[in-house]
Design a protein around this motif. Structure first.
Motif, short mmCIF file in Angstrom:
data_model
loop_
_atom_site.label_atom_id
_atom_site.label_comp_id
_atom_site.label_asym_id
_atom_site.label_seq_id
_atom_site.Cartn_x
_atom_site.Cartn_y
_atom_site.Cartn_z
N LEU A 1 31.76 40.21 47.30
CA LEU A 1 31.50 39.61 45.99
C LEU A 1 30.38 40.32 45.23
CD1 LEU A 1 32.06 35.85 46.75
CD2 LEU A 1 33.36 37.28 45.16
N VAL A 2 29.43 40.88 45.95
CA VAL A 2 28.38 41.66 45.29
C VAL A 2 28.99 42.86 44.58
CG1 VAL A 2 26.36 43.14 45.71
CG2 VAL A 2 26.53 40.91 46.83
N VAL A 3 29.91 43.55 45.26
CA VAL A 3 30.57 44.73 44.68
C VAL A 3 31.45 44.32 43.50
CG1 VAL A 3 32.19 46.62 45.13
CG2 VAL A 3 30.51 45.97 46.87
N VAL A 4 32.25 43.28 43.67
CA VAL A 4 33.14 42.82 42.60
C VAL A 4 32.31 42.40 41.38
CG1 VAL A 4 34.76 40.99 41.92
CG2 VAL A 4 35.04 42.16 44.11
N ASP A 5 31.24 41.66 41.61
CA ASP A 5 30.40 41.21 40.51
C ASP A 5 29.80 42.41 39.76
OD1 ASP A 5 29.00 38.88 39.14
OD2 ASP A 5 27.29 40.10 39.78
N GLU A 6 29.30 43.37 40.49
CA GLU A 6 28.70 44.56 39.87
C GLU A 6 29.71 45.31 39.01
OE1 GLU A 6 27.73 48.92 41.50
OE2 GLU A 6 26.57 47.35 42.48
N VAL A 7 30.88 45.58 39.55
CA VAL A 7 31.90 46.34 38.83
C VAL A 7 32.41 45.54 37.62
CG1 VAL A 7 34.23 47.34 38.97
CG2 VAL A 7 32.59 47.69 40.83
N CYS A 8 32.69 44.26 37.82
CA CYS A 8 33.23 43.45 36.72
C CYS A 8 32.20 43.25 35.61
CB CYS A 8 33.74 42.12 37.25
SG CYS A 8 35.28 42.29 38.18
N ARG A 9 30.95 43.09 35.96
CA ARG A 9 29.92 42.96 34.92
C ARG A 9 29.80 44.25 34.12
NH1 ARG A 9 26.36 38.68 34.89
NH2 ARG A 9 26.57 37.31 36.69
N ARG A 10 29.80 45.37 34.81
CA ARG A 10 29.69 46.67 34.13
C ARG A 10 30.87 46.90 33.19
NH1 ARG A 10 28.90 49.76 38.37
NH2 ARG A 10 31.05 50.39 38.61
N ARG A 11 32.06 46.48 33.62
CA ARG A 11 33.27 46.68 32.81
C ARG A 11 33.54 45.50 31.87
NH1 ARG A 11 35.79 51.05 33.72
NH2 ARG A 11 37.55 50.31 32.50
N VAL B 1 40.04 38.72 50.23
CA VAL B 1 41.16 39.48 49.69
C VAL B 1 40.94 39.61 48.18
CG1 VAL B 1 43.67 39.59 49.41
CG2 VAL B 1 42.70 38.49 51.43
N VAL B 2 41.14 40.81 47.65
CA VAL B 2 40.98 41.06 46.22
C VAL B 2 42.34 41.36 45.62
CG1 VAL B 2 39.91 42.53 44.47
CG2 VAL B 2 38.67 42.02 46.58
N PHE B 3 42.62 40.70 44.49
CA PHE B 3 43.82 40.97 43.70
C PHE B 3 43.38 41.53 42.37
CE2 PHE B 3 44.96 37.67 46.65
CZ PHE B 3 46.27 37.95 47.02
N VAL B 4 44.09 42.53 41.89
CA VAL B 4 43.86 43.06 40.54
C VAL B 4 45.19 42.95 39.80
CG1 VAL B 4 43.28 45.09 39.16
CG2 VAL B 4 42.04 44.64 41.29
N ALA C 1 33.74 50.22 45.35
CA ALA C 1 33.38 50.03 43.95
C ALA C 1 34.09 51.04 43.05
CB ALA C 1 31.87 50.13 43.77
N ALA C 2 34.14 52.29 43.46
CA ALA C 2 34.79 53.32 42.64
C ALA C 2 36.29 53.05 42.50
CB ALA C 2 34.54 54.70 43.24
N ALA C 3 36.93 52.62 43.57
CA ALA C 3 38.36 52.33 43.52
C ALA C 3 38.64 51.12 42.62
CB ALA C 3 38.90 52.07 44.93
N ALA D 1 40.77 51.10 39.15
CA ALA D 1 41.89 50.19 38.92
C ALA D 1 41.71 49.42 37.61
CB ALA D 1 42.02 49.22 40.09
N LEU D 2 40.47 49.02 37.33
CA LEU D 2 40.21 48.27 36.11
C LEU D 2 40.19 49.16 34.86
CD1 LEU D 2 37.54 45.75 37.41
CD2 LEU D 2 39.96 45.31 36.86
N SER D 3 40.13 50.46 35.05
CA SER D 3 40.19 51.37 33.91
C SER D 3 41.63 51.56 33.43
CB SER D 3 39.56 52.72 34.25
OG SER D 3 40.39 53.45 35.14
N GLN D 4 42.59 51.17 34.25
CA GLN D 4 44.00 51.26 33.89
C GLN D 4 44.38 50.10 32.97
OE1 GLN D 4 45.87 53.95 34.93
NE2 GLN D 4 43.86 54.57 35.67
N PRO D 5 45.40 50.27 32.14
CA PRO D 5 45.85 49.14 31.30
C PRO D 5 46.24 47.96 32.16
CG PRO D 5 46.93 51.19 30.64
CD PRO D 5 46.19 51.47 31.93
#
Length: 112
Positions: free
Chosen positions: A47-57, A82-85, A97-99, A103-107
């Protein structure tokens, strides 16, 4: 009463019944959903990684406790976190985090 899901970066309605078939979807329409459980150190780390990436994006994410839903617990109990995108299962136990950022940079894809 423990909430079935915890919205991050936004508010939404509680998920409807039959959440097993909607395991990847999010009640708020967020692109990222994390299945987690209380007291899980892997969940906390992820959740630390998800929070960091989602906040940045500036992307919303939801966290759902699998122990609050018998169908989710039966299907994902030993796999959390489990993470779903965009409704598709993306990662289990750990997320890079990079992956996730890539994934979030894609439409946005259609939620399954």
């Amino acid at each position: 009463m423990t909430p079935r899901w915890i919205p991050r970066w936004g508010r939404g309605d509680a998920p409807s019944a039959g959440s097993e078939e909607h395991a990847g979807g999010t009640p708020t329409g967020a692109r990222v959903r994390v299945l987690s459980r209380v007291g899980c150190h892997l969940c906390d780390d992820l959740l630390v990684v998800v929070d960091e990436v989602c906040r940045r994006r500036q992307e919303a994410y939801d966290v759902t406790d699998v122990d609050d839903d018998p169908a989710l617990r039966a299907r994902y109990g030993d796999l959390v976190p489990v993470v779903f995108v965009d409704g598709a299962q993306f990662a289990t136990w750990r997320v890079d985090a990079a992956a996730l950022d890539a994934a979030l940079s894609q439409p946005r894809q259609g939620v399954r």
